[in-house]
Write an enzyme that holds these catalytic residues in place. Structure first.
Site, PDB file in Angstrom:
ATOM      1  CG  HIS A   1     136.334  80.432  64.419  1.00 36.47           C
ATOM      2  ND1 HIS A   1     137.528  79.896  64.870  1.00 36.47           N
ATOM      3  CD2 HIS A   1     136.602  81.720  64.098  1.00 36.47           C
ATOM      4  CE1 HIS A   1     138.474  80.822  64.819  1.00 36.47           C
ATOM      5  NE2 HIS A   1     137.941  81.940  64.341  1.00 36.47           N
TER       6      HIS A   1
ATOM      7  CB  CYS B   1     136.851  74.052  66.889  1.00 32.48           C
ATOM      8  SG  CYS B   1     138.553  74.629  66.780  1.00 32.48           S
TER       9      CYS B   1
END
Length: 285
Positions: free
Chosen positions: A124, A166
Site C-alpha cells: 500500500h 497507490c
C-alpha cells in the site's frame, strides 16, 4: 573561426579510449554518432541483485486491507527478473524497520562485480510513502541509501526501483478517444577523476501517477505488474529500458479498465509513471 566546433568532420575518427565513432549519413547529409560509451556495461554473468519486498498483510492499527493478488505479482516478477540474469530475493510482510534494514544491508554489500541493482516494492502507499506491515515510511529513506555518496560500488551503475503502490486516492475516469484501438569526452575510463551527481543513474517506475489510486486484481495481480512482466517476457532482452517501460505504459493505459457493482469504482483507468535519472541506455542483453 572563433568557436571550437569543427563544421567539416571526417567520416570517422577514434575517441580517447580507442573506440571508433561511426557516422551514419542520411540523404540530407545529417549523421549521428554511434558510441558504446552511451550504453551501460552489462555482464550477463553478473547482472546484479534484485530485492522484492512483498507486503500482503498489515497490522489492524494501519487500517490497511489485505493485498490479495500480490503473491501472484511477486511470483511473476521473480521469474521475470531471474530470466534477465538477476539474483532475486523475495521478502514477505516486512515492517518499516525491516524494510529499511534490508535495503541498508543491500546497499552496504560489495556490488563491484555487478552491473545493476533492482528493487521492487509491492505494498500500500500514498504520495511519497510506502507501507510496511506496521505503518508508512518515506520511499526516499530507502532509495537514498543507494546514492553515489553512500553506495560507492554502484556508482555509475543503474539503480532501478519498481513501485506497485497507490500514490493517493484519486481515480482516473479516462477520456473517450475517436482514433485507434485501445557525446561527451568525460567518460569514466577516459577520465576517472571526474565527478557525477550523487542522484544520477536512478530509475523509478511507479505503477501510477502522483495522487492516484493503483489497481490490483485479486486473482491476476496488479495491472502494472501484469503489464511489466508481459513486456519483459517478450522484449526484455531486445529493447532498451525506456522502450520497455513505454510499452508497459501503453499496455496499462489501453488494456485495463476497472469494473465494480459500485459505480464509484467502475470504468476507471490507470497510467504508470517513469522518472529517470539514467545517464546511458540500458539493455539486458
Amino acid at each position: 573561426m572563433q568557436s571550437g566546433v569543427a563544421l567539416n568532420e571526417e567520416p570517422s575518427r577514434t575517441n580517447r579510449d580507442g573506440h571508433m565513432q561511426e557516422q551514419d549519413y542520411s540523404s540530407e547529409s545529417h549523421y549521428r554518432i554511434v558510441s558504446p560509451t552511451f550504453r551501460y556495461k552489462m555482464t550477463p554473468q553478473h547482472v546484479g541483485m534484485c530485492v522484492i519486498i512483498n507486503n500482503k498483510n498489515f497490522d489492524e492499527k494501519t487500517g490497511m486491507n489485505v493485498r490479495n493478488g500480490t503473491d501472484r505479482d511477486a511470483g511473476e516478477l521473480f521469474k521475470c527478473f531471474q530470466s534477465l540474469g538477476f539474483d532475486v530475493f523475495i521478502y514477505n510482510d516486512q515492517t518499516c524497520e525491516k524494510m529499511e534494514r534490508l535495503l541498508r544491508e543491500a546497499s552496504e554489500e560489495d556490488h563491484s562485480n555487478s552491473s545493476c541493482f533492482a528493487c521492487i516494492l509491492l505494498s500500500h502507499g500514498e504520495e511519497g510513502m510506502i507501507y510496511g506491515t506496521d505503518g508508512s515510511m518515506p520511499i526516499k529513506s530507502m532509495t537514498s541509501l543507494f546514492r553515489g555518496d553512500k553506495c560507492k560500488s554502484l556508482v555509475g551503475k543503474p539503480k532501478l526501483f519498481f513501485i506497485q503502490a497507490c500514490r493517493g486516492s484519486e481515480f482516473d475516469d479516462g477520456i473517450q478517444t475517436d482514433s485507434g484501438p485501445p557525446n561527451d569526452n568525460l567518460e569514466t575510463d577516459a577520465n576517472p577523476r571526474h565527478k557525477i551527481p550523487v542522484e544520477a543513474d536512478f530509475l523509478f517506475a511507479y505503477s501510477t501517477v502522483p495522487g492516484y489510486y493503483s489497481w490490483r486484481n485479486p486473482g491476476r495481480g496488479s495491472w502494472f505488474v501484469q503489464a511489466l512482466c508481459n513486456v519483459l517476457s517478450e522484449f526484455g532482452k531486445q529493447l532498451e529500458i525506456m522502450q520497455i517501460l513505454t510499452r508497459v505504459n501503453y499496455t496499462v493505459a489501453t488494456s485495463f479498465e476497472s469494473w465494480s457493482e459500485d459505480p464509484r469504482f467502475s470504468e476507471k483507468k490507470q497510467i504508470p509513471c517513469v522518472v529517470s535519472m539514467l545517464t546511458k541506455e540500458l539493455y539486458f542483453n
